[in-house]
Design a protein around this motif. Structure first.
Motif, short mmCIF file in Angstrom:
data_model
loop_
_atom_site.label_atom_id
_atom_site.label_comp_id
_atom_site.label_asym_id
_atom_site.label_seq_id
_atom_site.Cartn_x
_atom_site.Cartn_y
_atom_site.Cartn_z
N ARG A 32 0.83 -1.21 0.00
CA ARG A 32 0.00 0.00 0.00
C ARG A 32 0.86 1.25 0.00
N TRP A 33 1.89 1.27 0.85
CA TRP A 33 2.73 2.47 0.94
C TRP A 33 3.62 2.64 -0.28
N LEU A 34 4.01 1.55 -0.90
CA LEU A 34 4.76 1.66 -2.15
C LEU A 34 3.88 2.29 -3.23
N THR A 35 2.64 1.85 -3.29
CA THR A 35 1.70 2.45 -4.24
C THR A 35 1.47 3.92 -3.92
N ALA A 36 1.26 4.24 -2.64
CA ALA A 36 1.03 5.64 -2.26
C ALA A 36 2.26 6.49 -2.56
N GLY A 37 3.44 5.97 -2.29
CA GLY A 37 4.66 6.73 -2.58
C GLY A 37 4.86 6.96 -4.06
N ALA A 38 4.67 5.91 -4.86
CA ALA A 38 4.83 6.05 -6.31
C ALA A 38 3.78 6.98 -6.89
N THR A 39 2.55 6.84 -6.42
CA THR A 39 1.47 7.72 -6.90
C THR A 39 1.73 9.16 -6.48
N GLY A 40 2.16 9.34 -5.23
CA GLY A 40 2.46 10.69 -4.74
C GLY A 40 3.58 11.33 -5.53
N TRP A 41 4.62 10.55 -5.80
CA TRP A 41 5.75 11.09 -6.57
C TRP A 41 5.30 11.48 -7.98
N ALA A 42 4.53 10.61 -8.61
CA ALA A 42 4.08 10.88 -9.98
C ALA A 42 3.18 12.10 -10.03
N THR A 43 2.26 12.21 -9.09
CA THR A 43 1.35 13.35 -9.11
C THR A 43 2.05 14.65 -8.71
N ALA A 44 2.97 14.58 -7.76
CA ALA A 44 3.68 15.79 -7.35
C ALA A 44 4.58 16.29 -8.48
N SER A 45 5.28 15.38 -9.14
CA SER A 45 6.16 15.82 -10.23
C SER A 45 5.36 16.37 -11.40
N THR A 46 4.17 15.83 -11.63
CA THR A 46 3.30 16.36 -12.68
C THR A 46 2.72 17.70 -12.24
N GLY A 47 2.38 17.81 -10.96
CA GLY A 47 1.79 19.04 -10.44
C GLY A 47 2.72 20.23 -10.46
N PHE A 48 4.03 19.97 -10.42
CA PHE A 48 4.98 21.09 -10.46
C PHE A 48 4.88 21.85 -11.77
N ALA A 49 4.42 21.20 -12.82
CA ALA A 49 4.24 21.90 -14.09
C ALA A 49 3.15 22.95 -13.99
N ASP A 50 2.17 22.73 -13.10
CA ASP A 50 1.08 23.68 -12.90
C ASP A 50 1.38 24.67 -11.78
N GLY A 51 2.56 24.57 -11.18
CA GLY A 51 2.91 25.43 -10.05
C GLY A 51 2.78 26.92 -10.32
N PRO A 52 3.30 27.42 -11.44
CA PRO A 52 3.17 28.86 -11.69
C PRO A 52 1.72 29.33 -11.74
N ALA A 53 0.84 28.52 -12.32
CA ALA A 53 -0.57 28.91 -12.40
C ALA A 53 -1.19 29.01 -11.00
N VAL A 54 -0.82 28.07 -10.13
CA VAL A 54 -1.35 28.09 -8.77
C VAL A 54 -0.77 29.28 -8.00
N LEU A 55 0.52 29.53 -8.14
CA LEU A 55 1.15 30.64 -7.42
C LEU A 55 0.64 32.00 -7.89
N LEU A 56 0.26 32.10 -9.14
CA LEU A 56 -0.23 33.37 -9.68
C LEU A 56 -1.74 33.50 -9.60
N ALA A 57 -2.40 32.53 -8.95
CA ALA A 57 -3.86 32.58 -8.83
C ALA A 57 -4.27 33.75 -7.94
N PRO A 58 -5.46 34.25 -8.14
CA PRO A 58 -5.95 35.32 -7.26
C PRO A 58 -5.95 34.87 -5.80
#
Length: 160
Positions: free
Chosen positions: A84-110
């Motif tokens: 379970r934790w291996l799946t959570a870690g791999a999923t977390g890593w994949a989603t976090a690394s993908t989410g960094f691409a959207d970081g500027p949009a989130v930081l510049l949000a109202p």
């Protein structure tokens, strides 16, 4: 004496249950993640543009990431937790690394939208942690009840 079909039948049934657990977790968690991605994009005052091909790719990735949890669903408790934790870690890593691409949009949000974005990000984290649990639950449900021991010889003869 057990026939060859009994041994291989159980193996095929287990492999099918693992595959089913992976598919169920991939679809459910992948769709939840896709909706949360869209909600975060909208909350950041950006235009949400998702394609069918992108959605299918996300479902496939979440299914692949569910394999460790589904494959360990019937193992000993320590192995089950590790899966379970291996799946959570791999999923977390994949989603976090993908989410960094959207970081500027989130930081510049109202600024007024930040509480909504924070709630959505926390929801995303919850979905990531639930991914392995769902894969294991689905696999165990699809596998059916564990095999029971054969009745003692005397009981079988007495009832026959």
């Amino acid at each position: 004496m057990r026939g060859i079909g009994g041994r291989y039948g159980r193996l095929v049934r287990s492999a099918g249950a693992v595959l089913g657990g992976v598919v169920v977790a991939g679809i459910v968690v992948g769709l939840a993640a896709r909706l949360l991605m869209s909600a975060i994009t909208i909350a950041a005052a950006e235009e949400s543009q998702f394609t069918l091909a992108g959605t299918v790719a996300i479902l496939f990735v979440f299914a692949v990431l569910a394999v460790p949890a589904a494959a360990t669903a019937t193992a000993r408790p320590v192995v089950r937790r590790a899966g379970r934790w291996l799946t959570a870690g791999a999923t977390g890593w994949a989603t976090a690394s993908t989410g960094f691409a959207d970081g500027p949009a989130v930081l510049l949000a109202p600024e007024g939208r930040m509480p909504y974005i924070v709630v959505l990000i926390v929801a995303f984290g919850t979905v990531v942690v639930a991914h392995g649990n769902l894969a294991q639950l689905a696999m165990r449900r699809l596998a059916g009840p564990p095999p029971t021991a054969a009745p003692p010889l005397e009981a079988a003869q007495a009832s026959g």
